[in-house]
Design an enzyme around this catalytic site. Structure first.
Site, short mmCIF file in Angstrom:
data_model
loop_
_atom_site.label_atom_id
_atom_site.label_comp_id
_atom_site.label_asym_id
_atom_site.label_seq_id
_atom_site.Cartn_x
_atom_site.Cartn_y
_atom_site.Cartn_z
N HIS A 192 -3.29 16.02 5.30
CA HIS A 192 -4.33 15.73 6.66
C HIS A 192 -5.56 16.54 6.78
CE1 HIS A 192 -2.05 12.50 7.65
NE2 HIS A 192 -0.63 13.15 7.88
N ASP A 239 2.75 9.42 0.30
CA ASP A 239 3.66 9.56 1.63
C ASP A 239 3.23 8.79 2.37
OD1 ASP A 239 3.91 12.68 3.38
OD2 ASP A 239 2.91 11.10 4.60
N ASP A 250 9.57 10.32 3.87
CA ASP A 250 8.85 9.79 4.23
C ASP A 250 9.16 8.27 4.65
OD1 ASP A 250 6.53 10.40 3.63
OD2 ASP A 250 5.72 10.71 5.52
N HIS A 310 2.09 8.37 5.42
CA HIS A 310 1.34 8.21 6.26
C HIS A 310 0.00 8.72 5.78
CE1 HIS A 310 4.07 10.34 8.63
NE2 HIS A 310 3.91 9.07 9.28
#
Length: 332
Positions: free
Chosen positions: A118, A162, A239, A164
């Protein structure tokens, strides 16, 4: 198999903070106990020059000096401290070392943390300070150019699984044909403003093993058609697992293991070195996250053993070169 860690640099977080800092030390503890074939090494700290291959000088200085604004600290999700700055550098350094190990003949190596996808060039976000995969891709390209200029530029595939989306990575490599960014992620999950990767696959809430694996297979097929990497950086986030409190997907332990095996097999079939990072994992029970990661390491060890079984040979001559010599950007 070499793995690099920095869990002894612990961020001082306030009580009740939702980031599971203890998972990194727990993963190293279990690897040392259960998988001694994984050789542990303390991560080096990435230098200013290495970070500057991706990040702006002002942002690097602000992290180093503790002059990040309150707004930037909130976006990162961590309060600044000397330990935060040092750990961020070491997390990048671990991915650099894993890439060097994989490219140097090991074929496969790991960072026990990392996957800080990110982070943008000029700011951090979502528990990510510096973007380790982006810095590693740039540094490996620079080192490859010095040693293998005649082979052309090193092409790097960043396979981000991931849950995200890797928004910072996507922005950093936008319009860069030498790096292919692939992200499979929850459609309705953070970040809510996504950046366009080279290939984005958005998954519905509640996505199960079969749906996920079909999507992954199609994504790898498209990657194969569009890009020939000389290095894969794999973000093996825990995740997507059904036990994750932030993931919103429903992959089982078997599904997560099948995911890892498919990515590592894809790289192995092409004899492309692969470095992997652990990225996100926020299980209701921390041991659930660590167990997912342990499965990733067991799978990785099997593929590392395949690499080690390859018999070293002298560089082929023009007359006797096998087909592998004609691959674009073959690993050194």
């Amino acid at each position: 198999m070499h793995a690099f860690y920095a869990d002894h640099f612990v961020l001082p977080l306030p009580d009740g903070h939702r980031f599971p800092m203890a998972k990194y030390a727990r993963l190293r503890e279990r690897l040392s106990s259960e998988l001694p074939q994984v050789q542990m090494h303390e991560a080096m700290a990435a230098s200013d020059g290495e970070l500057a291959l991706v990040h702006t000088p002002d942002y690097i200085a602000a992290v180093a000096q503790g002059s990040l604004s309150a707004a930037l600290q909130r976006e990162i999700g961590f309060p600044w401290s000397p330990a935060m700055a040092e750990r961020a550098r070491r997390s990048v350094g671990a991915t650099l070392q894993a890439c060097r190990s994989a490219m140097g003949g090991a074929g496969l190596a790991a960072n026990l943390a990392g996957g800080t996808h990110h982070a943008y060039a000029d700011k951090g976000s979502g528990f990510c300070v510096f973007n380790d995969a982006a810095v590693a891709a740039r540094l490996m390209q620079a080192e490859h150019a010095r040693s293998h200029r005649a082979r052309g530029p090193l092409r790097v595939a960043i396979v981000d699984l991931d849950v995200h989306q890797g928004n910072g990575t996507a922005r950093i490599f936008a319009n860069d044909p030498s790096v292919f960014t692939l992200s499979l992620h929850g459609a309705k999950n953070f970040p809510f403003r996504k950046e366009p990767s080279d290939l984005d696959v958005e998954l519905p809430d509640g996505c199960d093993d079969a749906t996920y694996m079909e999507a992954l297979e199609r994504a790898l097929d498209e990657l194969t058609q569009r890009f020939e990497p000389g290095l894969v950086i794999y973000l093996a986030g825990a995740d997507p697992h059904e036990g994750d409190r932030l993931g919103r997907l429903r992959l089982s332990y078997d599904g997560m293991e099948a995911r890892d095996r498919r990515v590592m097999d894809w790289a192995w079939q092409r004899r492309v070195p692969l470095a992997f990072t652990m990225a996100g994992g926020y299980g209701h029970d921390m041991e659930t996250t660590v167990q997912v990661q342990m499965h990733t390491y067991r799978t990785a060890l099997a593929y590392h053993q395949r690499w080690q079984a390859l018999q070293p040979t002298k560089p082929p001559t023009e007359a006797t070169a096998p087909p592998v010599a004609h691959w674009h950007n073959a690993a050194p």
